[in-house]
Motif scaffolding. Sequence first.
Motif, PDB file in Angstrom:
ATOM      1  N   PHE C 186       0.798  -1.304  -0.001  1.00  0.00           N
ATOM      2  CA  PHE C 186       0.006  -0.069  -0.045  1.00  0.00           C
ATOM      3  C   PHE C 186       0.732   1.301   0.172  1.00  0.00           C
ATOM      4  O   PHE C 186       0.369   2.314   0.384  1.00  0.00           O
ATOM      5  CB  PHE C 186      -1.010   0.058   1.269  1.00  0.00           C
ATOM      6  CG  PHE C 186      -1.778  -1.238   1.098  1.00  0.00           C
ATOM      7  CD1 PHE C 186      -2.722  -1.174   0.105  1.00  0.00           C
ATOM      8  CD2 PHE C 186      -1.884  -2.197   2.187  1.00  0.00           C
ATOM      9  CE1 PHE C 186      -3.632  -2.281   0.087  1.00  0.00           C
ATOM     10  CE2 PHE C 186      -2.470  -3.207   1.871  1.00  0.00           C
ATOM     11  CZ  PHE C 186      -3.546  -3.537   1.016  1.00  0.00           C
ATOM     12  N   MET C 187       2.122   1.142  -0.383  1.00  0.00           N
ATOM     13  CA  MET C 187       3.267   2.401  -0.406  1.00  0.00           C
ATOM     14  C   MET C 187       2.967   2.982  -1.876  1.00  0.00           C
ATOM     15  O   MET C 187       3.884   3.018  -2.484  1.00  0.00           O
ATOM     16  CB  MET C 187       4.245   2.084   0.110  1.00  0.00           C
ATOM     17  CG  MET C 187       4.463   1.760   1.415  1.00  0.00           C
ATOM     18  SD  MET C 187       6.315   1.047   1.731  1.00  0.00           S
ATOM     19  CE  MET C 187       6.738   2.460   2.836  1.00  0.00           C
ATOM     20  N   SER C 188       1.738   3.255  -2.337  1.00  0.00           N
ATOM     21  CA  SER C 188       1.640   3.747  -3.682  1.00  0.00           C
ATOM     22  C   SER C 188       2.299   4.926  -3.930  1.00  0.00           C
ATOM     23  O   SER C 188       3.065   5.090  -4.826  1.00  0.00           O
ATOM     24  CB  SER C 188       0.156   4.043  -4.131  1.00  0.00           C
ATOM     25  OG  SER C 188      -0.344   5.100  -3.127  1.00  0.00           O
ATOM     26  N   LEU C 189       2.513   5.985  -2.986  1.00  0.00           N
ATOM     27  CA  LEU C 189       3.165   7.100  -3.207  1.00  0.00           C
ATOM     28  C   LEU C 189       4.804   7.094  -3.513  1.00  0.00           C
ATOM     29  O   LEU C 189       5.310   7.273  -4.572  1.00  0.00           O
ATOM     30  CB  LEU C 189       2.892   8.295  -1.957  1.00  0.00           C
ATOM     31  CG  LEU C 189       3.205   9.618  -2.308  1.00  0.00           C
ATOM     32  CD1 LEU C 189       2.284  10.193  -3.348  1.00  0.00           C
ATOM     33  CD2 LEU C 189       3.060  10.333  -1.082  1.00  0.00           C
ATOM     34  N   GLN C 190       5.491   6.344  -2.805  1.00  0.00           N
ATOM     35  CA  GLN C 190       6.836   5.801  -2.700  1.00  0.00           C
ATOM     36  C   GLN C 190       6.953   5.124  -3.950  1.00  0.00           C
ATOM     37  O   GLN C 190       8.091   5.499  -4.650  1.00  0.00           O
ATOM     38  CB  GLN C 190       7.270   5.291  -1.446  1.00  0.00           C
ATOM     39  CG  GLN C 190       6.870   6.132  -0.132  1.00  0.00           C
ATOM     40  CD  GLN C 190       5.593   5.972   0.432  1.00  0.00           C
ATOM     41  OE1 GLN C 190       4.362   5.705  -0.026  1.00  0.00           O
ATOM     42  NE2 GLN C 190       5.510   6.134   1.704  1.00  0.00           N
ATOM     43  N   TYR C 192       5.221   4.566  -6.874  1.00  0.00           N
ATOM     44  CA  TYR C 192       5.125   5.333  -7.956  1.00  0.00           C
ATOM     45  C   TYR C 192       6.348   6.306  -8.171  1.00  0.00           C
ATOM     46  O   TYR C 192       6.668   6.473  -9.267  1.00  0.00           O
ATOM     47  CB  TYR C 192       3.792   5.953  -8.230  1.00  0.00           C
ATOM     48  CG  TYR C 192       2.756   5.114  -8.490  1.00  0.00           C
ATOM     49  CD1 TYR C 192       2.696   4.158  -9.802  1.00  0.00           C
ATOM     50  CD2 TYR C 192       1.581   4.848  -7.828  1.00  0.00           C
ATOM     51  CE1 TYR C 192       1.725   3.596 -10.176  1.00  0.00           C
ATOM     52  CE2 TYR C 192       0.590   4.124  -8.076  1.00  0.00           C
ATOM     53  CZ  TYR C 192       0.788   3.378  -9.436  1.00  0.00           C
ATOM     54  OH  TYR C 192      -0.533   2.458  -9.852  1.00  0.00           O
TER      55      TYR C 192
END
Lengths: 256, 220, 221
Positions: C186-190, C192
């Motif tokens: 779930f670490m989408s920000l990091q 991407y």
Amino acid sequence: MSKVLLEIQGLRKQYGIVEVLKGVDCTMQEGEVISIIGSSGSGKTTMLRCINMLEEFQGGHIRLEGEEIGYEHSGSSRRRKSEKDIARQRALTGMAFQQFNLFPHMTAAQNVMLGLVKVKKMARDAARTVAEKWLDRVGLASRADHYPGQLSGGQQQRVAIARAIAMSPRLMLFDEVTSALDPELVGEVLQVIKGLAADGMSMLLVTHEMRFAYEVSSRVIFMNQGVICEEGDPKEMFVAPKTERLAEFLKTSSFN
Amino acid sequence: MGYTLNFAAVWRSFDQLLEGLLLSLGLAFVSILIGAAIGLLVAFALISKSGWIKRPAAAYVTVIRNLPILVLVLFAYFALPQMGVRLGKIESFIAVLSIYSGAYLAEVFRAGLLSIPKGLTEAGLAIGLTPLQIRVSIIAPLMFRNVLPSLSSTVISLFKDTSLAAAIAVPELTFEARKINVESFRVIETWIVASGLYVVTCSVLAALMRVAERRLAVPR
Amino acid sequence: MMDFSAFLDQIWIARFAILKGLGITISISALSIVVGSLLGVLVGLSLVYGNRALRFVVRVYTDFIRGTPVLVLVLASYYVLSTIGIELGPFQAGVLALAIFCSSHVGEIVRGGLQAIPQGQTEAAKAIGLTFRQTFAYVLWPQALRQFLPAWVNTAAEMVKASTLLSVIGVAELLLRTQEIISRNFMSLQFYFFAGFLYFVINYSIERFGKYVERKTAVPA
């Protein structure tokens, strides 16, 4: 009863370490027509461009009707004036360029009107009337709605002069306005300038046309290596140059 | 093979495809308008003499041009909400395509600005116009005329990029085509019609740009 | 700071997935560039030297490809080929679509390069008695090559960017791997950001290389 229009004192200008103007002093009375002659690289065009702040300069003063051009002086420090102030001062002098520099996307009339509408805040109708008057004056009334690309070089230069003159400048600057023209088109442009001189317009011309300088100017300035080398009445200067350098220059130029 | 072409299923859903195409055009139109505004500002920044203005502009263009747009699309829709920025599908895609087109248009505009002779600026200064007035009345209008030919291919490629909105389920043309493909099993027909619609739209766009070019050309 | 070390942990955990994805991305790009360029040179030559009929057919081909979004090419290639009985995996179908896309681009670049050469060059070559083959090999091609090499290198960057589209048909390249990793942690920000960073590094290197090629191939003047 002439009064001082332009005053240049100790004008210095350098590009990097190359000094192009090494302290130029010059005073011009209202109504005078002064031709600046000299070989290329003598600084004559640069001096003209400094008066219109198209070039920054590093030392000295230029005053137009007593008003300091370009820089604010306080004590020994100087600061460039605001862009708005400089724009206002530029409108006091008109300039015609070697390459005409007409705006290609505007008709002759629109070229003349742009400054009237945007700078003088004139209404479009009034500006159009003024533009037509000046285009008529340079003999191009019938070309008002032509685009620069549809005009000959000589016609383009006449529009460019009309564009400058329409702003009713205190002083007109001409920077080698005939150098880019075919020989047969030079005459019509010089004719226009002569007409303006006859009207009493104050003019400063950088030119290679020695005969024209001789005929039209009240005074000639000969520049050499960034300084004024000799100046005076053309009738005397061209016939009996006082300096070796001017004699040399006149020998190699077209005047005879 | 034994596959016989039968367009009936695709024609039944043709309205869906057209609606998709309309949305594609809308996405492109809005994003390119915003992108053009960004691009114009950035282009002037790119030719600025001040490093403080030039460097951030150059960094923006370099970064965006070297990123795949799909990464940006997914990032904006799936990752930005983590930072508290929550946009709808369409809004987030428009935001991405605007920023993306801004970088490409900035390059196009920069080349156009560099092609304008310095003498015109000087002539403007000489009659007392301010630098801003010169940009608005002289440089920008001339620049637009100069760049129209290269603008055409950029605009078309940005229009084609709207197909990536399908990746976040925006119901534009590609998304609709894929849906019809899956529902009808008329695979070949669906893709022939869908890409046909894209090809026709691109040629219409190109033709419109050519008309604009002719209309706006400076008379000589 | 906690976040950042957690992020580094996650990268370490996913290192093989990322590397595999990167490998696939590079193979997709390299394959489609090679195949696409070979095809593209043929396309370009046909556009310049082909007879009327050939020119017409090739022109329709390039206009059609250039008018279609790459994603549509990828989807069409994936779905259509299997329907007409050509069993290709998503990887092959995707590479085929990208190669076709690449060929139309390279074709235009080659055509532009050849047509930019002044007519006088051919005439001068004829005047000293060169055959058409010789003229092409010694006079035209070397000049055209200089002209289009930089643009061709930039096409490579385009292909790397386009390779992300294969994630849509399930090819496990870098972007799809990234999405899989995100669905676990779930670490989408990091992630991407991380994927974007990797793509940027690859493409920026290609861009620099293009500039270098441009300098190297410039005719001294």
